[in-house]
Design a protein around this motif. Sequence first.
Motif, short mmCIF file in Angstrom:
data_model
loop_
_atom_site.label_atom_id
_atom_site.label_comp_id
_atom_site.label_asym_id
_atom_site.label_seq_id
_atom_site.Cartn_x
_atom_site.Cartn_y
_atom_site.Cartn_z
N THR A 166 95.07 -59.84 44.42
CA THR A 166 95.04 -58.40 44.67
C THR A 166 93.62 -57.81 44.71
N TYR A 167 92.59 -58.68 44.58
CA TYR A 167 91.23 -58.11 44.51
C TYR A 167 90.86 -57.35 45.80
N GLY A 168 91.17 -57.96 46.94
CA GLY A 168 90.83 -57.31 48.23
C GLY A 168 91.61 -56.02 48.42
N GLY A 220 79.55 -52.91 48.18
CA GLY A 220 78.14 -53.29 48.20
C GLY A 220 77.32 -52.39 47.30
N PHE A 221 77.49 -52.54 45.99
CA PHE A 221 76.73 -51.73 45.03
C PHE A 221 75.60 -52.55 44.41
N THR A 222 75.97 -53.71 43.85
CA THR A 222 75.00 -54.53 43.12
C THR A 222 73.96 -55.13 44.08
N GLU A 223 72.73 -55.20 43.61
CA GLU A 223 71.66 -55.82 44.40
C GLU A 223 71.05 -56.95 43.57
N GLU A 244 68.26 -57.19 42.34
CA GLU A 244 67.43 -56.66 41.25
C GLU A 244 68.10 -55.54 40.46
N ASN A 245 69.24 -55.03 40.91
CA ASN A 245 69.88 -53.89 40.23
C ASN A 245 71.39 -54.09 40.19
N GLY A 246 71.92 -54.20 38.99
CA GLY A 246 73.37 -54.36 38.88
C GLY A 246 73.95 -53.26 38.02
N SER A 247 73.69 -53.36 36.72
CA SER A 247 74.19 -52.33 35.80
C SER A 247 73.65 -50.96 36.21
N PHE A 295 79.15 -68.99 44.57
CA PHE A 295 80.33 -69.36 43.78
C PHE A 295 80.02 -69.18 42.30
N THR A 296 80.94 -68.54 41.59
CA THR A 296 80.69 -68.30 40.17
C THR A 296 81.23 -69.46 39.33
N LEU A 297 81.01 -69.38 38.05
CA LEU A 297 81.44 -70.42 37.10
C LEU A 297 82.92 -70.77 37.25
N ILE A 345 81.57 -59.12 32.68
CA ILE A 345 80.39 -58.73 33.49
C ILE A 345 80.75 -57.67 34.53
N TYR A 346 81.75 -57.97 35.38
CA TYR A 346 82.02 -56.98 36.44
C TYR A 346 82.76 -55.76 35.87
N ALA A 347 82.76 -54.70 36.67
CA ALA A 347 83.30 -53.39 36.24
C ALA A 347 82.57 -52.89 34.99
N ARG A 396 79.38 -50.83 25.56
CA ARG A 396 79.01 -50.46 24.19
C ARG A 396 78.05 -49.28 24.19
N ASN A 397 77.14 -49.29 25.16
CA ASN A 397 76.21 -48.15 25.27
C ASN A 397 76.99 -46.85 25.50
N ILE A 398 77.98 -46.92 26.40
CA ILE A 398 78.77 -45.71 26.72
C ILE A 398 79.50 -45.23 25.46
C1 LIG Z 1 82.68 -62.43 39.79
C2 LIG Z 1 81.89 -61.19 40.08
C3 LIG Z 1 82.30 -60.37 41.11
C4 LIG Z 1 81.57 -59.22 41.41
N1 LIG Z 1 81.93 -58.45 42.50
C5 LIG Z 1 81.16 -57.39 42.87
C6 LIG Z 1 81.44 -56.67 44.07
O1 LIG Z 1 82.42 -56.94 44.77
N2 LIG Z 1 80.57 -55.70 44.45
C7 LIG Z 1 79.48 -55.35 43.69
O2 LIG Z 1 78.75 -54.45 44.07
N3 LIG Z 1 79.20 -56.02 42.54
C8 LIG Z 1 80.01 -57.03 42.12
N4 LIG Z 1 79.70 -57.74 40.98
C9 LIG Z 1 78.49 -57.42 40.26
C10 LIG Z 1 78.68 -56.82 38.89
O3 LIG Z 1 79.15 -55.51 39.00
C11 LIG Z 1 77.33 -56.94 38.20
O4 LIG Z 1 77.10 -58.31 37.96
C12 LIG Z 1 77.25 -56.17 36.91
O5 LIG Z 1 77.27 -54.81 37.18
C13 LIG Z 1 75.96 -56.52 36.12
O6 LIG Z 1 74.84 -56.39 36.94
P1 LIG Z 1 73.77 -57.58 37.02
O7 LIG Z 1 74.49 -58.84 37.34
O8 LIG Z 1 72.68 -57.16 37.96
O9 LIG Z 1 73.17 -57.72 35.58
P2 LIG Z 1 72.06 -56.79 34.93
O10 LIG Z 1 72.41 -55.36 35.11
O11 LIG Z 1 70.73 -57.25 35.40
O12 LIG Z 1 72.25 -57.15 33.41
C14 LIG Z 1 71.73 -58.36 32.82
C15 LIG Z 1 72.05 -58.30 31.33
O13 LIG Z 1 71.39 -57.19 30.74
C16 LIG Z 1 72.33 -56.32 30.12
N5 LIG Z 1 71.93 -54.93 30.31
C17 LIG Z 1 71.65 -54.32 31.49
N6 LIG Z 1 71.36 -53.02 31.29
C18 LIG Z 1 71.47 -52.80 29.96
C19 LIG Z 1 71.31 -51.65 29.14
N7 LIG Z 1 70.98 -50.48 29.65
N8 LIG Z 1 71.53 -51.80 27.80
C20 LIG Z 1 71.90 -53.00 27.26
N9 LIG Z 1 72.05 -54.12 28.00
C21 LIG Z 1 71.85 -54.02 29.32
C22 LIG Z 1 73.65 -56.62 30.81
O14 LIG Z 1 74.76 -56.28 30.00
C23 LIG Z 1 73.56 -58.11 31.06
O15 LIG Z 1 73.90 -58.82 29.90
C24 LIG Z 1 80.44 -58.88 40.65
C25 LIG Z 1 80.05 -59.70 39.57
C26 LIG Z 1 80.75 -60.85 39.30
C27 LIG Z 1 80.32 -61.71 38.15
#
Ligand SMILES: Cc1cc2nc3c(=O)[nH]c(=O)nc-3n(C[C@H](O)[C@H](O)[C@H](O)COP(=O)(O)OP(=O)(O)OC[C@H]3O[C@@H](n4cnc5c(N)ncnc54)[C@H](O)[C@@H]3O)c2cc1C
Length: 388
Positions: A85-87, A124-127, A129-132, A200-202, A365-367, A374-376
């Motif tokens: 159901t992910y798609g 297409g949100f994560t880059e 260099e920028n995820g969280s 491919f992930t773990l 990790i995701y969502a 925990r920060n929130i």
């Molecule tokens: C299987 C999988 C599917 C995914 N699918 C998608 C998708 O379809 N589209 C998409 O856009 N993204 C997707 N993602 C990306 C996912 O949303 C990101 O991996 C996630 O948001 C974390 O970002 P990052 O990997 O850049 O890690 P980073 O943000 O670089 O974080 C690295 C570490 O630092 C910690 N950290 C970061 N900021 C803070 C803070 N302020 N305080 C404390 N700790 C912090 C994090 O918790 C983590 O442990 C997917 C990820 C996975 C694993």
Amino acid sequence: MDFRLGDKSEVLRKEAREFLREVLTPEMVEECYRTGVMHNVEFTKAMRDKGWLAPGWPVEYGGQGRDPIEILALSEEMARAGAPTYGIGTTMMIAWVINMVGTEEQKREILPKALAGDIVIALGFTEPENGSDAAAAATRAVQSDEGWTINGSKMFTTNAHIADYVFMLARTDPDAPKHRGLTTFLVPMKQEGVEVQPVFTLSGERTNITFYNDVFVSDQWRIGEVNAGWRVMSVAFEREHSAAFVGEQERLLDHVVAWARETPGEDGLPRIEEAGVRERIGRAATEIEVSQLLQRRTAWMSTVDLPTHMKGSMSKLFSSERLERQAADFVEMLGPDGVRGRGDPTAPANGEIEHALRHSKGTTIYAGTSEIQRNIIAQHELGLPRPK
Ligand SMILES: Cc1cc2nc3c(=O)[nH]c(=O)nc-3n(C[C@H](O)[C@H](O)[C@H](O)COP(=O)(O)OP(=O)(O)OC[C@H]3O[C@@H](n4cnc5c(N)ncnc54)[C@H](O)[C@@H]3O)c2cc1C
């Protein structure tokens, strides 16, 4: 206080179980494991025929007008069965955004296809260099008379290789404060300059890195106002009340209980008779109940217009971390058998227990990662200062 979901949910749960028995074949599940892709066209069409691609949308927009508590039963059963159901989830999330903030032309173009299960939209949100911190997006979209030229890359663009569009967050004003210089686009994947490479992930899940090299999109594909991308993103997430993993936890426990009933110990008795096995099963069942209650509370809050952000974070944090711990606990309990995976005909539960351990890592990790959740909670629930 009544913690049950109610009759409407239970009727839907029963219907979902019957549907899954009929439609979700072992071959489909096998294909998900083999390819790492949680999307299946045939399954999606069957969901469409039930009206379950957008069960929570109002009827006038093509949905079934079901409330979040009913939908909880449906999504729990889908996850428990391991349904692809992910798609569907990402496509319908963005279709809803278009329904809310899109132009009439965008609605005409996208909504009928999304509701028919004919298109896939990736996120297409994560880059790299920028995820969280998604608002730090560096992918640039530069406006010209005819439209926009996009340059940059996105990481973890799950399903990009089968998608028709990627819903992209791009920087359109590099001089504005970071949340105010972003715009969202629906980029057709067939545009020249879009490149997809597998990651491919773990757990064997297929995701992608996507590159955008001078990708041109006409202004028709801009979603929402220029530089209002962060607001558009909040529309995307406002219907996502809690990304909990209750169904996955139940699925794991189902497999472990079946294994413990069927597998004899050294004394010849089924392992379910052993105190240590029962203890771990009992602990997991209790944690699943807590996960379920946290998720139910979040869903209920959304029905009475209470903000769900913090409680949703608690729910996501708890269920993903418990899933991870339970999977590790069960693998340890199974001993050497616990690390035997799919493809080994003698692997317990067809390798599902070992797979759950690898899969569970991604759920934290995701969502939103556990640290971000925990920060929130610390900041918004407990009123602690923002982290530096
Ligand atoms: C299987 C999988 C599917 C995914 N699918 C998608 C998708 O379809 N589209 C998409 O856009 N993204 C997707 N993602 C990306 C996912 O949303 C990101 O991996 C996630 O948001 C974390 O970002 P990052 O990997 O850049 O890690 P980073 O943000 O670089 O974080 C690295 C570490 O630092 C910690 N950290 C970061 N900021 C803070 C803070 N302020 N305080 C404390 N700790 C912090 C994090 O918790 C983590 O442990 C997917 C990820 C996975 C694993």
